[in-house]
Design an enzyme around this catalytic site. Structure first.
Site, PDB file in Angstrom:
ATOM      1  N   GLN A  32      25.653  57.022 111.219  1.00 17.33           N
ATOM      2  CA  GLN A  32      26.452  55.832 110.943  1.00 17.33           C
ATOM      3  C   GLN A  32      27.548  56.154 109.924  1.00 17.33           C
ATOM      4  O   GLN A  32      27.541  57.207 109.293  1.00 17.33           O
ATOM      5  CB  GLN A  32      25.557  54.719 110.385  1.00 17.33           C
ATOM      6  CG  GLN A  32      24.785  55.129 109.144  1.00 17.33           C
ATOM      7  CD  GLN A  32      23.557  54.290 108.889  1.00 17.33           C
ATOM      8  OE1 GLN A  32      23.267  53.323 109.597  1.00 17.33           O
ATOM      9  NE2 GLN A  32      22.806  54.645 107.865  1.00 17.33           N
ATOM     10  N   HIS A  63      15.934  41.491  98.028  1.00 18.65           N
ATOM     11  CA  HIS A  63      14.852  42.443  97.761  1.00 18.65           C
ATOM     12  C   HIS A  63      13.637  41.781  97.115  1.00 18.65           C
ATOM     13  O   HIS A  63      12.503  42.154  97.408  1.00 18.65           O
ATOM     14  CB  HIS A  63      15.382  43.596  96.906  1.00 18.65           C
ATOM     15  CG  HIS A  63      16.337  44.462  97.651  1.00 18.65           C
ATOM     16  ND1 HIS A  63      17.591  44.782  97.182  1.00 18.65           N
ATOM     17  CD2 HIS A  63      16.239  45.064  98.871  1.00 18.65           C
ATOM     18  CE1 HIS A  63      18.212  45.555  98.074  1.00 18.65           C
ATOM     19  NE2 HIS A  63      17.418  45.730  99.103  1.00 18.65           N
ATOM     20  N   ASP A  87      17.970  52.371 100.395  1.00 15.57           N
ATOM     21  CA  ASP A  87      18.729  52.047  99.182  1.00 15.57           C
ATOM     22  C   ASP A  87      17.818  51.912  97.962  1.00 15.57           C
ATOM     23  O   ASP A  87      18.290  51.944  96.827  1.00 15.57           O
ATOM     24  CB  ASP A  87      19.545  50.762  99.376  1.00 15.57           C
ATOM     25  CG  ASP A  87      18.694  49.583  99.838  1.00 15.57           C
ATOM     26  OD1 ASP A  87      17.724  49.231  99.147  1.00 15.57           O
ATOM     27  OD2 ASP A  87      19.012  49.005 100.899  1.00 15.57           O
ATOM     28  N   ASP A 138      12.680  58.527 112.652  1.00 12.33           N
ATOM     29  CA  ASP A 138      12.862  57.277 113.377  1.00 12.33           C
ATOM     30  C   ASP A 138      11.640  56.383 113.144  1.00 12.33           C
ATOM     31  O   ASP A 138      10.507  56.814 113.343  1.00 12.33           O
ATOM     32  CB  ASP A 138      13.031  57.571 114.869  1.00 12.33           C
ATOM     33  CG  ASP A 138      13.126  56.298 115.677  1.00 12.33           C
ATOM     34  OD1 ASP A 138      12.116  55.924 116.305  1.00 12.33           O
ATOM     35  OD2 ASP A 138      14.191  55.671 115.680  1.00 12.33           O
ATOM     36  N   ASP A 156      12.673  46.581 106.480  1.00 11.63           N
ATOM     37  CA  ASP A 156      13.964  46.346 105.824  1.00 11.63           C
ATOM     38  C   ASP A 156      15.038  46.994 106.692  1.00 11.63           C
ATOM     39  O   ASP A 156      15.648  47.988 106.328  1.00 11.63           O
ATOM     40  CB  ASP A 156      13.932  46.959 104.422  1.00 11.63           C
ATOM     41  CG  ASP A 156      15.240  46.768 103.677  1.00 11.63           C
ATOM     42  OD1 ASP A 156      16.039  45.913 104.091  1.00 11.63           O
ATOM     43  OD2 ASP A 156      15.465  47.489 102.689  1.00 11.63           O
ATOM     44  N   SER A 157      15.249  46.406 107.849  1.00 15.91           N
ATOM     45  CA  SER A 157      16.071  47.041 108.886  1.00 15.91           C
ATOM     46  C   SER A 157      17.451  46.422 108.941  1.00 15.91           C
ATOM     47  O   SER A 157      17.663  45.291 108.502  1.00 15.91           O
ATOM     48  CB  SER A 157      15.383  46.867 110.239  1.00 15.91           C
ATOM     49  OG  SER A 157      15.136  45.488 110.449  1.00 15.91           O
ATOM     50  N   PRO A 158      18.413  47.138 109.519  1.00 15.09           N
ATOM     51  CA  PRO A 158      19.745  46.570 109.721  1.00 15.09           C
ATOM     52  C   PRO A 158      19.736  45.583 110.884  1.00 15.09           C
ATOM     53  O   PRO A 158      18.674  45.139 111.334  1.00 15.09           O
ATOM     54  CB  PRO A 158      20.592  47.806 110.027  1.00 15.09           C
ATOM     55  CG  PRO A 158      19.633  48.782 110.615  1.00 15.09           C
ATOM     56  CD  PRO A 158      18.315  48.536 109.949  1.00 15.09           C
ATOM     57  N   ASN A 159      20.924  45.282 111.381  1.00 21.00           N
ATOM     58  CA  ASN A 159      21.044  44.311 112.471  1.00 21.00           C
ATOM     59  C   ASN A 159      20.292  44.766 113.729  1.00 21.00           C
ATOM     60  O   ASN A 159      20.181  45.959 113.983  1.00 21.00           O
ATOM     61  CB  ASN A 159      22.510  44.086 112.815  1.00 21.00           C
ATOM     62  CG  ASN A 159      23.258  43.425 111.678  1.00 21.00           C
ATOM     63  OD1 ASN A 159      22.701  42.597 110.964  1.00 21.00           O
ATOM     64  ND2 ASN A 159      24.515  43.791 111.496  1.00 21.00           N
TER      65      ASN A 159
END
Length: 284
Positions: A32, A63, A87, A138, A156-159
């Site tokens: 990314q 968080h 992060d 993964d 805690d994943s992205p879109n």
């Protein structure tokens, strides 16, 4: 003097624009594009593939709410899995609990971790805790090989599209169920119910989780930099009810400092607005 603005696209018709003082970092990893911007209003901003991922000013809300809600319900969390979370923000909240023995963080992108160590040390310093192990794998493959291993899984994943789409499937949630102990809890970020496209993903996630877990509830927080500011989380459990099994006294005795989460807030965040209840009514 030319002004620089970053615009986070919420819908084809809506953007959140933030005045940017400086671009601090920009690079493409194997997975990314990562950018770090500096702003006066929100502090440093992490942008992933053009989308706002977090800001210094309001990251604590996300968080804290994804971490402390399950920790105040489950009486004895020792083993935790965080999928995503490179992060360090979720881990920063979890290492506040002395009883936690193991935190496995599965973050596919090693560059994200290094960027956050440099530009967001107030979060990423937690990744140095002796109880933390980081796996650059993964998440879908990692969870398949785990059984009866964790008290708590935080996604805690992205879109829910693109590279992360596999983390939102019925197979994935079933694997999470298998990876939990008999009284385990799973928490996931659940998108926003306000805009139609986000609401679609939210509802699809909820349907799949309900099919996998006997207890499944939605709760909410106000996160100003996220689309619409109204953000949902999913609480799924094999045993514990998110409100009835809250032990606020036990949690307060731990002496954990927070800026958003409090036990007296806890029951309220599960009291959803009418339009969200209407959206979820055929799934419950």
């Amino acid at each position: 003097m030319m002004e620089m603005w970053f615009s986070d696209v919420h819908t084809p018709n809506v953007k959140l624009s933030i005045r940017v003082d400086e671009q601090l970092f920009s690079a493409n990893s194997e997975l990314q594009r990562l950018d770090v911007l500096s702003s006066r209003e929100f502090g440093k901003i992490l942008v992933v593939d053009g989308d706002l991922a977090l800001t210094e000013k309001d990251e604590f809300i996300y968080h804290e709410m994804i971490s402390h809600v399950p920790m105040a319900v489950h009486p004895n969390v020792k083993q935790i899995l965080v999928i995503g979370g490179g992060d360090g923000g979720v881990v920063r909240e979890l290492v506040k609990y002395e009883g936690v023995e193991q935190i496995d963080v599965v973050e596919a992108d090693p560059l994200l971790v290094e960027v956050c160590r440099k530009y967001f040390p107030q979060m990423a310093c937690s990744l140095n805790d002796r109880r933390v192990s980081i796996y650059h794998e993964d998440g879908l493959k990692f969870i398949r090989s785990r059984s009866d291993a964790y008290d708590l899984i935080i996604i805690d994943s992205p879109n829910p599209f693109g590279a992360a789409e596999g983390l939102f499937t019925k197979e994935f949630y079933g694997n999470c169920f298998n990876a939990l102990h008999e009284d385990g809890i799973m928490i996931n970020q659940h998108e926003s119910p306000f805009y139609d496209e986000e609401a679609f993903w939210c509802l699809r996630m909820h349907k799949r989780i309900v099919e996998s877990f006997p207890v499944s509830r939605i709760y909410q927080a106000h996160i100003p930099s996220y689309p619409s500011g109204h953000w949902l989380f999913g609480f799924a459990s094999k045993k514990y009810h998110p409100v009835d099994d809250l032990d606020g006294v036990r949690w307060k005795l731990l002496g954990i400092h927070t800026r958003y989460y409090l036990p007296r807030l806890h029951a309220g965040v599960f009291a959803l607005p009418a339009y969200v209840e209407e959206m979820l009514k055929d799934v419950e």
